[in-house]
Design a protein around this motif. Structure first.
Motif, mmCIF file in Angstrom:
data_model
loop_
_atom_site.group_PDB
_atom_site.id
_atom_site.type_symbol
_atom_site.label_atom_id
_atom_site.label_comp_id
_atom_site.label_asym_id
_atom_site.label_seq_id
_atom_site.Cartn_x
_atom_site.Cartn_y
_atom_site.Cartn_z
ATOM 1 N N UNK A 202 -27.380 8.735 -0.648
ATOM 2 C CA UNK A 202 -27.082 7.328 -0.410
ATOM 3 C C UNK A 202 -25.607 7.182 -0.066
ATOM 4 N N UNK A 203 -25.309 6.149 0.663
ATOM 5 C CA UNK A 203 -23.939 5.909 1.115
ATOM 6 C C UNK A 203 -23.242 4.986 0.128
ATOM 7 N N UNK A 204 -22.028 5.377 -0.268
ATOM 8 C CA UNK A 204 -21.201 4.570 -1.167
ATOM 9 C C UNK A 204 -19.997 4.042 -0.404
ATOM 10 N N UNK A 205 -19.643 2.807 -0.647
ATOM 11 C CA UNK A 205 -18.372 2.287 -0.168
ATOM 12 C C UNK A 205 -17.321 2.742 -1.172
ATOM 13 N N UNK A 206 -16.294 3.434 -0.694
ATOM 14 C CA UNK A 206 -15.263 3.985 -1.577
ATOM 15 C C UNK A 206 -14.081 3.028 -1.614
ATOM 16 N N UNK A 207 -13.766 2.562 -2.811
ATOM 17 C CA UNK A 207 -12.666 1.622 -3.040
ATOM 18 C C UNK A 207 -11.519 2.367 -3.709
ATOM 19 N N UNK A 208 -10.325 2.256 -3.154
ATOM 20 C CA UNK A 208 -9.133 2.845 -3.754
ATOM 21 C C UNK A 208 -8.563 1.821 -4.738
ATOM 22 N N UNK A 209 -8.745 2.069 -6.026
ATOM 23 C CA UNK A 209 -8.333 1.099 -7.050
ATOM 24 C C UNK A 209 -6.825 0.849 -7.039
ATOM 25 N N UNK A 210 -6.018 1.890 -6.806
ATOM 26 C CA UNK A 210 -4.550 1.687 -6.729
ATOM 27 C C UNK A 210 -4.203 0.735 -5.597
ATOM 28 N N UNK A 211 -4.818 0.943 -4.436
ATOM 29 C CA UNK A 211 -4.552 0.076 -3.289
ATOM 30 C C UNK A 211 -5.045 -1.344 -3.557
ATOM 31 N N UNK A 212 -6.157 -1.479 -4.270
ATOM 32 C CA UNK A 212 -6.662 -2.805 -4.621
ATOM 33 C C UNK A 212 -5.667 -3.562 -5.492
ATOM 34 N N UNK A 213 -4.938 -2.828 -6.323
ATOM 35 C CA UNK A 213 -3.925 -3.441 -7.186
ATOM 36 C C UNK A 213 -2.622 -3.727 -6.446
ATOM 37 N N UNK A 214 -2.486 -3.181 -5.233
ATOM 38 C CA UNK A 214 -1.262 -3.370 -4.462
ATOM 39 C C UNK A 214 -0.222 -2.298 -4.712
ATOM 40 N N UNK A 215 -0.619 -1.149 -5.285
ATOM 41 C CA UNK A 215 0.312 -0.075 -5.612
ATOM 42 C C UNK A 215 0.301 1.063 -4.602
ATOM 43 N N UNK A 216 -0.324 0.873 -3.449
ATOM 44 C CA UNK A 216 -0.396 1.933 -2.452
ATOM 45 C C UNK A 216 -1.578 2.835 -2.703
ATOM 46 N N UNK A 217 -1.888 3.725 -1.761
ATOM 47 C CA UNK A 217 -3.080 4.559 -1.881
ATOM 48 C C UNK A 217 -2.974 5.620 -2.976
ATOM 49 N N UNK A 218 -4.140 6.004 -3.503
ATOM 50 C CA UNK A 218 -4.223 7.077 -4.489
ATOM 51 C C UNK A 218 -3.924 8.393 -3.797
ATOM 52 N N UNK A 219 -3.057 9.192 -4.403
ATOM 53 C CA UNK A 219 -2.742 10.503 -3.844
ATOM 54 C C UNK A 219 -3.788 11.502 -4.297
ATOM 55 N N UNK A 220 -4.289 12.293 -3.374
ATOM 56 C CA UNK A 220 -5.296 13.326 -3.658
ATOM 57 C C UNK A 220 -6.438 12.794 -4.511
#
Length: 140
Positions: free
Chosen positions: A49-67
């Motif tokens: 199944x396909x999942x939409x991947x959400x970057x929680x750090x980016x959602x908070x406004x802290x920039x993308x998650x590294x690795x």
């Protein structure tokens, strides 16, 4: 008492209600989605199944998650999501959620629904749909 999933996000230990989670996985590959909101990392496949991947750090406004690797899988409004986090610790018993006594701070205020005590620490209890919706939802 309720079960909470303790995780680290943007360097802070926080909690999500465990009954809202389906599983914890390692994300192998993420396919970007052109034109998606900045907090949407892309799409990934999990058990056919396909999942939409959400970057929680980016959602908070802290920039993308590294690795990014650790993700929490949940179904919200009938759609499967994988929420990228720094690390996932464990599911533990948490105390009764209590109102926040003050602002949770920049980035956190939109997603912090309450505070909960778990493992001897008081931590933010996050609102999963607010994390998935991202910062644009607050402006709308």
């Amino acid at each position: 008492m309720s079960l909470v999933l303790v995780l680290t996000l943007a360097g802070q230990r926080v909690a999500l209600l465990a009954d809202a989670m389906e599983s914890v996985v390692e994300i192998e590959a993420i396919a970007p989605v052109p034109g998606a909101a900045p907090h949407v990392a892309g799409l990934s496949a999990l058990r056919s199944r396909v999942l939409t991947v959400i970057d929680a750090r980016a959602s908070l406004g802290f920039g993308p998650t590294e690795s990014p690797r650790d993700a929490v899988v949940a179904i919200v409004d009938g759609h499967p999501y994988a929420l990228l986090v720094d690390t996932v610790e464990d599911v533990v018993e948490g105390g009764e959620p209590r109102p926040l006594g003050a602002s949770a701070g920049p980035g956190w205020s939109r997603v912090a629904r309450a505070a909960v005590e778990a493992e001897g620490s008081l931590m933010l209890l996050l609102d999963l749909p607010a994390l998935i919706a991202g910062p644009a939802a607050e402006a709308a």
